[in-house]
Design a protein around this motif. Sequence first.
Motif, PDB file in Angstrom:
ATOM      1  N   ILE A  14       6.723  10.711 -20.285  1.00 11.69           N
ATOM      2  CA  ILE A  14       6.573  11.531 -19.062  1.00 11.69           C
ATOM      3  C   ILE A  14       7.637  10.825 -18.291  1.00 11.69           C
ATOM      4  CG2 ILE A  14       4.862   9.715 -18.095  1.00 11.69           C
ATOM      5  CD1 ILE A  14       4.478  13.309 -17.640  1.00 11.69           C
ATOM      6  N   ALA A  18      10.578  13.169 -16.273  1.00  8.44           N
ATOM      7  CA  ALA A  18      11.051  12.956 -14.891  1.00  8.44           C
ATOM      8  C   ALA A  18      12.312  12.865 -14.774  1.00  8.44           C
ATOM      9  CB  ALA A  18       9.771  12.145 -14.349  1.00  8.44           C
ATOM     10  N   HIS A  75      12.168  17.932  -5.803  1.00  5.96           N
ATOM     11  CA  HIS A  75      11.911  16.975  -7.157  1.00  5.96           C
ATOM     12  C   HIS A  75      13.177  16.092  -7.076  1.00  5.96           C
ATOM     13  CE1 HIS A  75      10.888  15.794 -11.206  1.00  5.96           C
ATOM     14  NE2 HIS A  75      12.288  15.668 -11.280  1.00  5.96           N
ATOM     15  N   GLU A  95       2.284   1.308 -16.612  1.00  3.88           N
ATOM     16  CA  GLU A  95       1.342   2.257 -16.197  1.00  3.88           C
ATOM     17  C   GLU A  95       1.586   2.837 -14.779  1.00  3.88           C
ATOM     18  OE1 GLU A  95      -1.225   3.736 -17.791  1.00  3.88           O
ATOM     19  OE2 GLU A  95      -0.354   2.828 -19.347  1.00  3.88           O
ATOM     20  N   ARG A  98       4.381   5.539 -15.412  1.00  6.63           N
ATOM     21  CA  ARG A  98       4.017   6.602 -15.722  1.00  6.63           C
ATOM     22  C   ARG A  98       3.133   7.526 -14.755  1.00  6.63           C
ATOM     23  NH1 ARG A  98       1.572   4.118 -21.394  1.00  6.63           N
ATOM     24  NH2 ARG A  98       3.669   4.480 -22.659  1.00  6.63           N
ATOM     25  N   ALA A  99       2.415   6.711 -13.970  1.00  7.99           N
ATOM     26  CA  ALA A  99       1.670   7.315 -12.746  1.00  7.99           C
ATOM     27  C   ALA A  99       2.717   7.922 -11.713  1.00  7.99           C
ATOM     28  CB  ALA A  99       0.980   6.265 -12.141  1.00  7.99           C
ATOM     29  N   SER A 100       3.649   7.189 -11.435  1.00  6.30           N
ATOM     30  CA  SER A 100       4.497   7.919 -10.469  1.00  6.30           C
ATOM     31  C   SER A 100       5.349   8.870 -10.992  1.00  6.30           C
ATOM     32  CB  SER A 100       5.668   6.687 -10.186  1.00  6.30           C
ATOM     33  OG  SER A 100       6.491   6.169 -11.024  1.00  6.30           O
ATOM     34  N   ALA A 101       5.839   9.021 -12.212  1.00  9.32           N
ATOM     35  CA  ALA A 101       6.412  10.101 -13.033  1.00  9.32           C
ATOM     36  C   ALA A 101       5.545  11.376 -12.892  1.00  9.32           C
ATOM     37  CB  ALA A 101       6.786   9.778 -14.397  1.00  9.32           C
ATOM     38  N   ARG A 102       4.300  11.072 -13.304  1.00  7.81           N
ATOM     39  CA  ARG A 102       3.162  12.385 -13.265  1.00  7.81           C
ATOM     40  C   ARG A 102       3.121  12.734 -11.565  1.00  7.81           C
ATOM     41  NH1 ARG A 102       0.310   8.793 -16.158  1.00  7.81           N
ATOM     42  NH2 ARG A 102       0.076   9.106 -18.515  1.00  7.81           N
ATOM     43  N   LEU A 103       3.121  11.886 -10.920  1.00  6.48           N
ATOM     44  CA  LEU A 103       3.031  12.202  -9.310  1.00  6.48           C
ATOM     45  C   LEU A 103       4.240  12.941  -9.101  1.00  6.48           C
ATOM     46  CD1 LEU A 103       1.465  11.980  -6.757  1.00  6.48           C
ATOM     47  CD2 LEU A 103       2.944  10.153  -6.231  1.00  6.48           C
ATOM     48  N   LEU A 105       6.088  14.853 -10.969  1.00  2.34           N
ATOM     49  CA  LEU A 105       6.164  16.297 -11.664  1.00  2.34           C
ATOM     50  C   LEU A 105       4.949  17.157 -11.247  1.00  2.34           C
ATOM     51  CD1 LEU A 105       6.746  15.004 -15.216  1.00  2.34           C
ATOM     52  CD2 LEU A 105       8.326  16.178 -13.819  1.00  2.34           C
ATOM     53  N   ILE A 106       3.952  16.603 -10.556  1.00  2.62           N
ATOM     54  CA  ILE A 106       2.895  17.502  -9.988  1.00  2.62           C
ATOM     55  C   ILE A 106       3.187  17.737  -8.605  1.00  2.62           C
ATOM     56  CG2 ILE A 106       0.520  17.539  -9.348  1.00  2.62           C
ATOM     57  CD1 ILE A 106      -0.052  15.729 -11.975  1.00  2.62           C
TER      58      ILE A 106
END
Length: 121
Positions: A14, A18, A75, A95, A98-103, A105-106
Amino acid sequence: MPVFLKLAQIRFPIGAIASIAHRVSGVLLFIALPVVAVLLDTSLRDEAGFASVRDLISSPLAVVAAGVLVWALVHHVLAGIRHLLMDVGIGGELERARASARLVLIAAPALAVFLLFWGLS
């Protein structure tokens, strides 16, 4: 012996997605900058120029292009902040990264849709 990669089976992490999207958004913004500058210059010259730019950017294709550019800007800013924070040691753990990448991307497409519709209303 040649090795044939099955590109459809490669799974990027992920964070890589990003990061690649950050680069793509930067390239899109770089390419769009001269076009946006010319449109701005044309719109500020006189009333006829303003009307022609207004007619041009009101087409459905232009709205889609504007949406892509708004996404690219949002973005690029969010991913840039993410990278800067990680550079100074904030959120670099696996972790959290990964969470910041998801954030990013969303949040980027969600904010882009919001800004686009807010700007059109």
